[in-house]
Design a protein around this motif. Structure first.
Motif, PDB file in Angstrom:
ATOM      1  N   LEU A 105       0.839  -1.230   0.127  1.00 54.75           N
ATOM      2  CA  LEU A 105       0.190   0.004  -0.001  1.00 54.75           C
ATOM      3  C   LEU A 105       0.930   1.129   0.105  1.00 54.75           C
ATOM      4  O   LEU A 105       0.693   2.081  -0.732  1.00 54.75           O
ATOM      5  N   THR A 106       1.943   1.115   0.873  1.00 56.40           N
ATOM      6  CA  THR A 106       2.740   2.359   0.907  1.00 56.40           C
ATOM      7  C   THR A 106       3.530   2.493  -0.443  1.00 56.40           C
ATOM      8  O   THR A 106       4.038   3.721  -0.787  1.00 56.40           O
ATOM      9  N   ALA A 107       3.907   1.407  -1.000  1.00 61.49           N
ATOM     10  CA  ALA A 107       4.453   1.679  -2.410  1.00 61.49           C
ATOM     11  C   ALA A 107       3.716   2.116  -3.605  1.00 61.49           C
ATOM     12  O   ALA A 107       4.022   2.907  -4.273  1.00 61.49           O
ATOM     13  N   VAL A 108       2.321   1.625  -3.350  1.00 59.19           N
ATOM     14  CA  VAL A 108       1.256   2.202  -4.294  1.00 59.19           C
ATOM     15  C   VAL A 108       1.165   3.971  -4.069  1.00 59.19           C
ATOM     16  O   VAL A 108       1.112   4.610  -4.931  1.00 59.19           O
ATOM     17  N   TRP A 109       1.179   4.140  -2.813  1.00 64.52           N
ATOM     18  CA  TRP A 109       1.092   5.596  -2.416  1.00 64.52           C
ATOM     19  C   TRP A 109       2.258   6.366  -3.109  1.00 64.52           C
ATOM     20  O   TRP A 109       2.121   7.455  -3.643  1.00 64.52           O
ATOM     21  N   LEU A 110       3.543   5.764  -2.908  1.00 65.84           N
ATOM     22  CA  LEU A 110       4.505   6.356  -3.471  1.00 65.84           C
ATOM     23  C   LEU A 110       4.565   6.601  -4.974  1.00 65.84           C
ATOM     24  O   LEU A 110       4.771   7.813  -5.359  1.00 65.84           O
TER      25      LEU A 110
END
Length: 421
Positions: A105-110
């Motif tokens: 999820l954090t990677a998608v946000w980045l």
């Protein structure tokens, strides 16, 4: 009031929109990540922290490092599938070798944060006024959807295509729109407008215009095909899942057709819904084009915004994050502030109404009913119709009609393109 706002934006400085966007992006991460990787008690619906990244981590082979289409199912077009695959290794780095869905999820946000900054940079480079920059940098849809799905890849390509069209670079605009269609289909709606501009160019003969339009068709097919054909040729079943899924799904809770079916106003099966949505969109898009051509015939790409708005209103699927398709285009081309404010209100209401509807189905609270969803959809629908009416009726904003768009990344003084009413 507007003079006061202009003075404050000038005092904040040229780089302030970048800092404002950073604040918005961090709020978007906090909004989605507070639930973590494991949801309990329907919290993903009650708090609105649901993200497609969490189920995709395990169910689409991202955790296992599988390649979309070739080793794993993927119900998105090829460029979005490639983005999802590319974010898998980022999640593994973030997870220090033991990644979970929260890391993904954090990677998608980045990834989406990078695209949000790209859109802001493109706006500034085009000479968009500061008020419009802040309308993007502080946009509520970014908080809701920045870590929800992968829509900003296509939105970035759509914005880049629109700005290329504004500069008169129709070949580049066509290629960018076609590539956007290889991420999510909606940028393809820009292509007919680019073709019409080529056909009706002033100062050129009919034969030259036809050849120019044919060139744009060739460019569009080549750009889209370069991305899609290698995958379709070697993994056709998985490649075609997006198109099959789009035809077979019934719709989403806040779409016109699903509401009509739910309340018994006009019950339809899925094939009939597909036909009706297509007919309604085609007729409405033609009407927008005919009504708007007199004012916007020299720059018909401006009509991409109302055409897309009409597409969302008539489509059988209106997932909440689709509002992020429209918002950057509204920031670029809107002429009135009030319908935009109403649209944002409808966006927030529809988001929570839909997810609280799902919460109620699981016995969680807060919950919502279909009446609540219909009310929120009505607010958003009225805003969309208002936006379409204004886009067809009003002159294009001042920054669009400037003959020489500035190339500098430093924006000019704020324009005044959004009257209150």
């Amino acid at each position: 009031m507007r003079d006061t706002i202009d003075r404050w934006t000038e005092r904040l400085g040229d780089e302030a929109p970048y800092w404002a966007l950073a604040f918005t992006c961090l709020a978007g991460l906090a909004f989605k990540l507070h639930c973590g990787a494991y949801w309990i008690g329907g919290e993903q619906y009650t708090t609105g922290c649901y993200s497609d990244a969490v189920p995709f981590w395990g169910l689409r082979g991202v955790a296992a490092g599988q390649v979309p289409y070739f080793q794993a199912r993927m119900e998105y077009p090829v460029l979005t599938g490639a983005l999802i695959w590319g974010e898998g290794p980022v999640a593994r780095v973030l997870g220090l070798g033991r990644p979970d869905a929260a890391d993904f999820l954090t990677a998608v946000w980045l990834g989406n944060t990078a695209f949000a900054y790209l859109i802001l940079h493109l706006m500034r480079r085009a000479g968009v006024g500061r008020l419009r920059q802040y309308a993007w940098a502080l946009a509520p849809p970014l908080v809701l959807y920045l870590a929800h799905n992968w829509d900003l890849l296509a939105a970035s390509l759509a914005v880049a295509a629109v700005l290329a069209a504004r500069r008169g670079e129709d070949v580049r605009a066509t290629a960018l729109a076609a590539l956007g269609g290889a991420a999510k289909l909606f940028p393809l709606l820009l292509l007919p407008l680019l073709g019409l501009r080529a056909l009706f160019r002033r100062g050129a003969g009919a034969g030259s215009n036809v050849m120019r339009a044919v060139l744009l068709v060739v460019v569009a097919i080549a750009a889209w095909g370069a991305v899609n054909l290698p995958v379709a040729a070697t993994a056709f079943t998985n490649w075609s899942e997006f198109y099959a899924f789009s035809q077979q799904r019934s719709g989403t809770a806040a779409s016109v057709w699903e509401l009509a079916n739910t309340f018994g106003w006009y019950p339809t099966d899925i094939p009939a819904r597909n036909r009706l949505a297509l007919i309604a969109f085609a007729l409405g898009a033609a009407a927008i084009l005919l009504a708007g051509w007199r004012r916007h015939g020299r720059q018909p790409w401006v009509l991409f915004t109302p055409v897309l708005a009409w597409f969302l209103l008539t489509n059988k699927v209106w997932s909440p994050q689709f509002d992020l398709w429209l918002w950057p285009l509204l920031v670029l081309t809107a002429t009135r502030a009030r319908p935009l404010a109403l649209f944002l209100l409808g966006d927030v209401l529809a988001y929570f109404a839909e997810f609280w509807l799902f919460a109620g189905m699981e016995g969680a609270w807060p919950s919502a009913t279909q009446v609540d969803v219909a009310t929120a959809a009505a607010v958003r629908g009225i805003a969309v119709l208002w936006i379409i009416w204004a886009a067809v009726r009003d002159p294009a904003p001042a920054w669009i009609t400037r003959l020489t768009p500035p190339r500098s990344a430093v924006p000019p003084a704020p324009d005044r393109p959004i009257p209150a009413g």
